[in-house]
Write a protein that holds these residues in place. Structure first.
Motif, short mmCIF file in Angstrom:
data_model
loop_
_atom_site.label_atom_id
_atom_site.label_comp_id
_atom_site.label_asym_id
_atom_site.label_seq_id
_atom_site.Cartn_x
_atom_site.Cartn_y
_atom_site.Cartn_z
N THR A 1 -9.67 35.16 -66.40
CA THR A 1 -8.27 34.74 -66.48
C THR A 1 -7.43 35.35 -65.36
O THR A 1 -6.26 35.03 -65.23
CB THR A 1 -7.66 35.15 -67.84
OG1 THR A 1 -7.79 36.57 -68.00
CG2 THR A 1 -8.37 34.44 -69.00
N LEU A 2 -8.05 36.20 -64.54
CA LEU A 2 -7.34 36.80 -63.41
C LEU A 2 -7.19 35.78 -62.28
O LEU A 2 -7.97 34.83 -62.19
CB LEU A 2 -8.10 38.03 -62.92
CG LEU A 2 -8.26 39.16 -63.94
CD1 LEU A 2 -9.20 40.24 -63.42
CD2 LEU A 2 -6.92 39.74 -64.31
N PRO A 3 -6.21 35.97 -61.40
CA PRO A 3 -6.04 35.02 -60.30
C PRO A 3 -7.22 35.04 -59.32
O PRO A 3 -7.91 36.05 -59.20
CB PRO A 3 -4.74 35.47 -59.61
CG PRO A 3 -4.46 36.83 -60.12
CD PRO A 3 -5.21 37.03 -61.40
N ASP A 4 -7.43 33.92 -58.64
CA ASP A 4 -8.48 33.85 -57.63
C ASP A 4 -8.18 34.83 -56.50
O ASP A 4 -7.04 35.25 -56.30
CB ASP A 4 -8.59 32.43 -57.07
CG ASP A 4 -9.19 31.46 -58.08
OD1 ASP A 4 -9.75 31.90 -59.10
OD2 ASP A 4 -9.08 30.24 -57.83
N LEU A 5 -9.23 35.16 -55.76
CA LEU A 5 -9.14 36.15 -54.69
C LEU A 5 -9.10 35.50 -53.31
O LEU A 5 -9.72 34.46 -53.09
CB LEU A 5 -10.38 37.07 -54.74
CG LEU A 5 -10.50 37.94 -55.98
CD1 LEU A 5 -11.93 38.45 -56.12
CD2 LEU A 5 -9.53 39.10 -55.90
N LYS A 6 -8.42 36.16 -52.38
CA LYS A 6 -8.45 35.72 -50.99
C LYS A 6 -9.80 36.11 -50.39
O LYS A 6 -10.36 37.16 -50.71
CB LYS A 6 -7.33 36.39 -50.18
CG LYS A 6 -5.94 35.87 -50.54
CD LYS A 6 -4.96 36.14 -49.46
CE LYS A 6 -4.56 35.05 -48.55
NZ LYS A 6 -4.56 33.68 -48.84
N ALA A 7 -10.32 35.26 -49.54
CA ALA A 7 -11.59 35.53 -48.88
C ALA A 7 -11.48 36.81 -48.03
O ALA A 7 -10.42 37.10 -47.47
CB ALA A 7 -11.98 34.36 -48.00
N GLU A 8 -12.58 37.57 -47.98
CA GLU A 8 -12.65 38.79 -47.17
C GLU A 8 -13.94 38.71 -46.34
O GLU A 8 -14.87 39.48 -46.54
CB GLU A 8 -12.65 40.03 -48.07
CG GLU A 8 -11.37 40.19 -48.87
CD GLU A 8 -11.39 41.37 -49.82
OE1 GLU A 8 -10.71 42.38 -49.55
OE2 GLU A 8 -12.10 41.29 -50.86
N PHE A 9 -13.97 37.77 -45.41
CA PHE A 9 -15.16 37.57 -44.58
C PHE A 9 -15.29 38.69 -43.57
O PHE A 9 -14.31 39.22 -43.08
CB PHE A 9 -15.09 36.24 -43.83
CG PHE A 9 -14.93 35.02 -44.72
CD1 PHE A 9 -15.39 35.01 -46.02
CD2 PHE A 9 -14.34 33.88 -44.23
CE1 PHE A 9 -15.25 33.89 -46.83
CE2 PHE A 9 -14.20 32.75 -45.02
CZ PHE A 9 -14.66 32.76 -46.32
N THR A 10 -16.56 39.04 -43.26
CA THR A 10 -16.85 40.07 -42.26
C THR A 10 -18.00 39.57 -41.39
O THR A 10 -18.58 38.51 -41.65
CB THR A 10 -17.28 41.40 -42.91
OG1 THR A 10 -18.57 41.24 -43.48
CG2 THR A 10 -16.29 41.87 -43.95
N SER A 11 -18.34 40.35 -40.40
CA SER A 11 -19.48 40.00 -39.54
C SER A 11 -20.78 40.62 -40.05
O SER A 11 -21.82 40.44 -39.43
CB SER A 11 -19.20 40.44 -38.10
OG SER A 11 -18.99 41.84 -38.06
N VAL A 12 -20.74 41.33 -41.17
CA VAL A 12 -21.96 41.91 -41.73
C VAL A 12 -22.83 40.77 -42.26
O VAL A 12 -22.36 39.94 -43.05
CB VAL A 12 -21.63 42.92 -42.86
CG1 VAL A 12 -22.89 43.43 -43.53
CG2 VAL A 12 -20.81 44.08 -42.31
N PRO A 13 -24.08 40.69 -41.83
CA PRO A 13 -24.93 39.56 -42.22
C PRO A 13 -25.43 39.64 -43.66
O PRO A 13 -25.59 40.72 -44.21
CB PRO A 13 -26.09 39.64 -41.23
CG PRO A 13 -26.17 41.09 -40.86
CD PRO A 13 -24.76 41.60 -40.90
N PHE A 14 -25.65 38.46 -44.24
CA PHE A 14 -26.27 38.37 -45.56
C PHE A 14 -27.77 38.58 -45.40
O PHE A 14 -28.44 37.81 -44.72
CB PHE A 14 -25.99 37.00 -46.20
CG PHE A 14 -24.67 36.93 -46.88
CD1 PHE A 14 -24.56 37.14 -48.25
CD2 PHE A 14 -23.52 36.65 -46.17
CE1 PHE A 14 -23.34 37.08 -48.89
CE2 PHE A 14 -22.29 36.57 -46.79
CZ PHE A 14 -22.19 36.80 -48.16
N MET A 15 -28.27 39.65 -46.01
CA MET A 15 -29.69 40.00 -45.96
C MET A 15 -30.28 39.84 -47.37
O MET A 15 -29.56 39.53 -48.31
CB MET A 15 -29.85 41.45 -45.48
CG MET A 15 -29.22 41.76 -44.14
SD MET A 15 -29.85 40.75 -42.79
CE MET A 15 -31.54 41.30 -42.73
N ARG A 16 -31.56 40.08 -47.52
CA ARG A 16 -32.16 40.09 -48.85
C ARG A 16 -31.44 41.14 -49.70
O ARG A 16 -31.27 42.28 -49.27
CB ARG A 16 -33.64 40.44 -48.74
CG ARG A 16 -34.35 40.59 -50.09
CD ARG A 16 -35.87 40.69 -49.88
NE ARG A 16 -36.56 41.23 -51.04
CZ ARG A 16 -36.84 40.55 -52.16
NH1 ARG A 16 -36.45 39.30 -52.28
NH2 ARG A 16 -37.49 41.13 -53.15
#
Length: 153
Positions: free
Chosen positions: A70-85
């Motif tokens: 029920t909380l408000p949606d969040l603003k995106a917090e994109f970074t350059s850290v890659p998605f790894m396993r």
């Protein structure tokens, strides 16, 4: 590691998944998962979308992928850290970058297509074997549940 940077998910399929949260990358998303975890929000919630070789998604109290808190949606917090396993990312709609709420995913393998397009806010440091055992499917026939989620040791 500070106690508040440790998220543990106890899974119905067996085992604990320990995640190091990264407030240095995404403070808003880390604060949200802490708040929801401490309220018991994730206890009993299923992984509703699990694509082998890609990711396991959970955090929807409806178990359909259409729900959130029920909380408000969040603003995106994109970074350059890659998605790894083992990366922990914020699930959101394709149409709205700022629509993350309570849903999250854990990656099974490196996923460069997610880099700089999804918020990454943690990484599995123990229990990837338990993540690998999460029941597959969209939705799974017998979904794996989060029996209990907790912050700290």
């Amino acid at each position: 590691m500070a106690d508040a940077e440790r998220l543990t998910l106890t899974l119905s399929s067996g085992g604990d998944v320990v995640i190091k949260l990264r407030p240095d990358l995404a403070p808003g998303h880390v604060e949200r998962i802490r708040t929801l975890t401490e309220s018991g929000f994730y206890d009993g919630v299923v992984f509703h979308r699990v694509i082998p070789g890609f990711m396991a998604q959970g955090g929807d109290p409806k178990g359909t992928g259409a729900g959130g808190s029920t909380l408000p949606d969040l603003k995106a917090e994109f970074t350059s850290v890659p998605f790894m396993r083992g990366s922990l990312g914020a699930a959101r709609s394709d149409q709205n970058l700022d629509s993350a709420n309570s849903q999250f995913f854990i990656t099974f393998s490196p996923n460069p297509m997610l880099d700089k397009h999804y918020t990454m806010y943690g990484r599995v440091i123990s229990g990837m074997d338990a993540v690998d055992k999460i029941a597959p499917g969209e939705p799974p026939a017998e979904p794996t549940k989060i029996v209990h989620a907790k912050i700290g040791n």
